[in-house]
Design a protein around this motif. Structure first.
Motif, PDB file in Angstrom:
ATOM      1  N   MET A 339      51.848  42.782  42.322  1.00 57.25           N
ATOM      2  CA  MET A 339      51.632  41.847  43.427  1.00 57.25           C
ATOM      3  C   MET A 339      50.543  40.868  43.010  1.00 57.25           C
ATOM      4  O   MET A 339      49.536  41.252  42.416  1.00 57.25           O
ATOM      5  N   ARG A 340      50.742  39.596  43.331  1.00 57.73           N
ATOM      6  CA  ARG A 340      49.755  38.579  42.992  1.00 57.73           C
ATOM      7  C   ARG A 340      49.277  37.899  44.273  1.00 57.73           C
ATOM      8  O   ARG A 340      50.079  37.479  45.107  1.00 57.73           O
ATOM      9  N   VAL A 341      47.964  37.809  44.399  1.00 51.66           N
ATOM     10  CA  VAL A 341      47.333  37.135  45.537  1.00 51.66           C
ATOM     11  C   VAL A 341      46.545  35.955  44.979  1.00 51.66           C
ATOM     12  O   VAL A 341      45.706  36.122  44.081  1.00 51.66           O
ATOM     13  N   ILE A 342      46.795  34.764  45.518  1.00 55.25           N
ATOM     14  CA  ILE A 342      46.135  33.545  45.034  1.00 55.25           C
ATOM     15  C   ILE A 342      45.480  32.847  46.213  1.00 55.25           C
ATOM     16  O   ILE A 342      46.127  32.576  47.237  1.00 55.25           O
ATOM     17  N   ALA A 343      44.174  32.592  46.078  1.00 50.88           N
ATOM     18  CA  ALA A 343      43.438  31.816  47.082  1.00 50.88           C
ATOM     19  C   ALA A 343      43.373  30.381  46.598  1.00 50.88           C
ATOM     20  O   ALA A 343      42.770  30.089  45.554  1.00 50.88           O
ATOM     21  N   LEU A 368      47.716  42.959  41.421  1.00 50.25           N
ATOM     22  CA  LEU A 368      47.717  44.417  41.553  1.00 50.25           C
ATOM     23  C   LEU A 368      48.893  44.978  40.765  1.00 50.25           C
ATOM     24  O   LEU A 368      50.061  44.719  41.077  1.00 50.25           O
ATOM     25  N   LEU A 369      48.576  45.729  39.731  1.00 54.83           N
ATOM     26  CA  LEU A 369      49.594  46.376  38.911  1.00 54.83           C
ATOM     27  C   LEU A 369      49.735  47.833  39.344  1.00 54.83           C
ATOM     28  O   LEU A 369      48.727  48.539  39.499  1.00 54.83           O
ATOM     29  N   VAL A 370      50.973  48.277  39.506  1.00 51.39           N
ATOM     30  CA  VAL A 370      51.240  49.628  40.009  1.00 51.39           C
ATOM     31  C   VAL A 370      52.132  50.354  39.015  1.00 51.39           C
ATOM     32  O   VAL A 370      53.131  49.804  38.536  1.00 51.39           O
ATOM     33  N   GLN A 371      51.772  51.584  38.705  1.00 54.18           N
ATOM     34  CA  GLN A 371      52.605  52.425  37.841  1.00 54.18           C
ATOM     35  C   GLN A 371      52.676  53.813  38.465  1.00 54.18           C
ATOM     36  O   GLN A 371      51.656  54.492  38.634  1.00 54.18           O
ATOM     37  N   ASP A 384      43.671  43.316  38.386  1.00 52.76           N
ATOM     38  CA  ASP A 384      43.342  42.305  37.381  1.00 52.76           C
ATOM     39  C   ASP A 384      42.911  41.037  38.113  1.00 52.76           C
ATOM     40  O   ASP A 384      43.725  40.383  38.780  1.00 52.76           O
ATOM     41  N   MET A 385      41.639  40.681  38.012  1.00 48.62           N
ATOM     42  CA  MET A 385      41.087  39.525  38.732  1.00 48.62           C
ATOM     43  C   MET A 385      40.776  38.391  37.774  1.00 48.62           C
ATOM     44  O   MET A 385      40.351  38.629  36.631  1.00 48.62           O
ATOM     45  N   GLU A 386      40.972  37.180  38.238  1.00 50.77           N
ATOM     46  CA  GLU A 386      40.684  35.991  37.454  1.00 50.77           C
ATOM     47  C   GLU A 386      39.717  35.098  38.223  1.00 50.77           C
ATOM     48  O   GLU A 386      39.733  35.059  39.463  1.00 50.77           O
TER      49      GLU A 386
END
Length: 551
Positions: A339-343, A368-371, A384-386
């Motif tokens: 899942m990717r969240v972008i502000a 958010l990476l899920v395994q 994973d934050m940028e």
């Protein structure tokens, strides 16, 4: 037909049959060595063992051909020497003269069927195990010969290789020392699904450890002077050199692949009744289960964030993580198990809290990476934050980092654990499509295709073995008629006449099995081909015997 004449003919049949069967079995055994010898290279001990394991299978496969040749030659000689005319003059019919051959064919059919059900599969598997007895030796020989080896999904290149023996190589482990090694991981491109080089590991030297398991091979390596390079080199993420780099452990598929030819009658029946006994079906079912669990989890997280802008994760070990998304200019995206969240605003409105009383991580973009890990009952997560400020509040002035990752795991929710209980038939068409949309359609289609191919392959294997055993009797009948009709009193003539029915019968059996395995929709056509050769040989023998009987 008198007992004296019966045993006179039968002795000749047995003598020629045994000689031709041993000759054919020896030739077929040496031919069977060509592929493993050229692809993997074999030691002297492996060659001797594989020849010994080949003999039961090749001896069984030679029975119908040797029986056909023996009957064609013996009855051709009887006809050429006018012994057949003498028997006819004494009142013995052509069918009566064929009785010794029919008895031989009936016995061979029973022996062949028993061997094909229980002996041949066992020794065919032993041949594979002998070829892959030492994976370390296979790696060494391939590196010395071509400086590369394929261990899917990895390609390994090296200047030289040496097998380490003695200490450090025991307990089911094998160790290979590589010099100037490169490990290249092949991975399907997300857009084209074509395997392409993805990650590269290079090193001055590598110590590769191979650990054998029942269905897998665990591969790990320690790289000295190692460098890891990602596919996208221009971005520079993940590039770096270290003195020691650990590669793996990686679980690879066993080189001894699952094959119906390795299974006896009991195993074929069990897998046909319960496809989950198949290793490949279990792997596909496990992949789809993980995709379902990961997809449902990601969807639940997105729905909660859209409604409440806040979600908490409890790892079950006294640690709590909270993800809060502030502001209105926030977009959510989902791709497979992430899942990717972008502000889109200037403020870092994505906050990740770890427990209470600690400043959060502030970021403009978060993935958010899920395994899913069904065996451990955990969901492994990674944030994973940028463009992130790590552990700082908004009022502080700290230099932002380009990227930062926080991995952790939580206990798998009960509703996701329940997905593991779904039988394989649930994905084969018993459930509505809306209930399984979290798994990739490609994966479900592959599972359905494998199920159909497995069932079709088992049916084809059973019919193929039965048809091959029955061919011993039918080809004997055809051989009697051909020998009597054409009066072939020499080996070359008998071989020339008998080779066509034998090749036709065996070729149609093999072709029918391939048709059934490659396209289950053509199961009827494949079974027709499997039995077509026997039908043609039976028709040939019946027509010729009938014509002789009317003379």
């Amino acid at each position: 037909m008198s007992p004296t004449l019966f045993w006179y003919v039968l002795r000749d049949l047995l003598r020629i049959f045994v000689l031709s069967s041993l000759t054919l079995a020896g030739i077929m055994s040496f031919c069977g060595l060509l592929k493993p010898l050229t692809e993997y290279g074999l030691s002297g001990g492996q060659i001797v063992r594989m020849l010994a394991y080949f003999m039961p299978a090749t001896q069984t496969y030679s029975l119908p051909v040797a029986a056909l040749f023996a009957t064609t030659f013996v009855y051709g000689r009887l006809a050429a020497d006018n012994e057949l005319n003498a028997c006819r003059a004494s009142g013995i019919s052509y069918l009566g003269m064929a009785m010794p051959a029919m008895v031989l064919g009936l016995v061979l059919a029973g022996v062949s069927l028993a061997c094909l059900w229980y002996v041949v599969p066992r020794y065919t598997l032993k041949v594979e195990q002998a070829a892959f007895q030492s994976l370390a030796e296979i790696v060494r020989r391939n590196i010395e010969r071509s400086h590369q080896i394929q261990i899917r999904p990895y390609s390994i290149y090296a200047e030289s290789a040496q097998v380490q023996r003695g200490e450090g190589a025991g307990g089911g482990e094998e160790v290979v020392l590589l010099r100037h090694a490169v490990f290249c991981m092949m991975k399907p491109d997300p857009r084209t699904r074509v395997p392409v080089p993805w990650d590269f590991y290079t090193a001055r030297a590598a110590r590769v450890t191979l650990r054998h398991a029942e269905d897998q091979v665990q591969v790990s390596a320690v790289l000295e002077g190692g460098v890891k390079l990602p596919r996208d080199v221009l971005e520079g993420d993940g590039i770096g050199g270290v003195e020691m780099l650990q590669f793996g452990p990686v679980a690879l598929e066993s080189p001894i692949r699952e094959n119906t030819k390795f299974m006896d009658l009991r195993q074929l029946r069990r897998i046909h009744a319960d496809p989950m006994r198949s290793r490949r079906i279990r792997e596909l079912h496990a992949d789809i289960t993980r995709q379902e669990q990961e997809g449902r989890f990601i969807t639940g997280v997105i729905q909660t964030l859209r409604q409440r802008r806040l979600i908490s994760f409890d790892d079950g070990r006294g640690q709590m993580w909270t993800l809060e998304v502030g502001g209105r200019n926030v977009s959510f995206g989902r791709l497979a198990s992430s899942m990717r969240v972008i502000a889109t605003g200037e403020a870092r409105s994505i906050q990740l809290f770890r427990g209470e009383g600690r400043p959060p991580d502030l970021a403009r973009q978060l993935t958010l990476l899920v395994q899913a890990d069904p065996g451990a009952g955990r969901m492994r997560l990674a944030f994973d934050m940028e463009d992130v400020i790590v552990g700082a509040s908004e009022g502080q002035t700290q230099s932002a980092q380009r990227s930062f990752s926080r991995p952790f795991s939580i206990a798998m929710p009960a509703e996701l654990r329940h997905i593991e209980q779904r039988p394989v038939q649930w994905y084969a068409g018993q459930a509505p499509a809306a209930e399984r949309h979290f798994a990739e359609p490609r994966a479900i289609a592959e599972l359905q295709r494998r199920l159909h191919r497995l069932r079709s392959g088992i049916i084809a294997e059973i019919h193929g073995r039965c048809s091959f055993a029955v061919s011993c009797l039918i080809l004997v009948v055809a051989g009697c008629a051909l020998g009597m009709m054409f009066r072939t009193g020499n080996y070359l003539g008998a071989f020339a006449i008998s080779v066509a029915p034998a090749l036709l019968s065996i070729a149609l059996i093999v072709t029918g099995q391939h048709v059934c395995e490659n396209d289950p929709r053509n199961l009827g056509l494949g079974l027709g081909l499997i039995w077509g050769g026997n039908a043609a040989a039976l028709a040939l023998g019946g027509v010729l015997l009938g014509r002789l009987q009317r003379q």
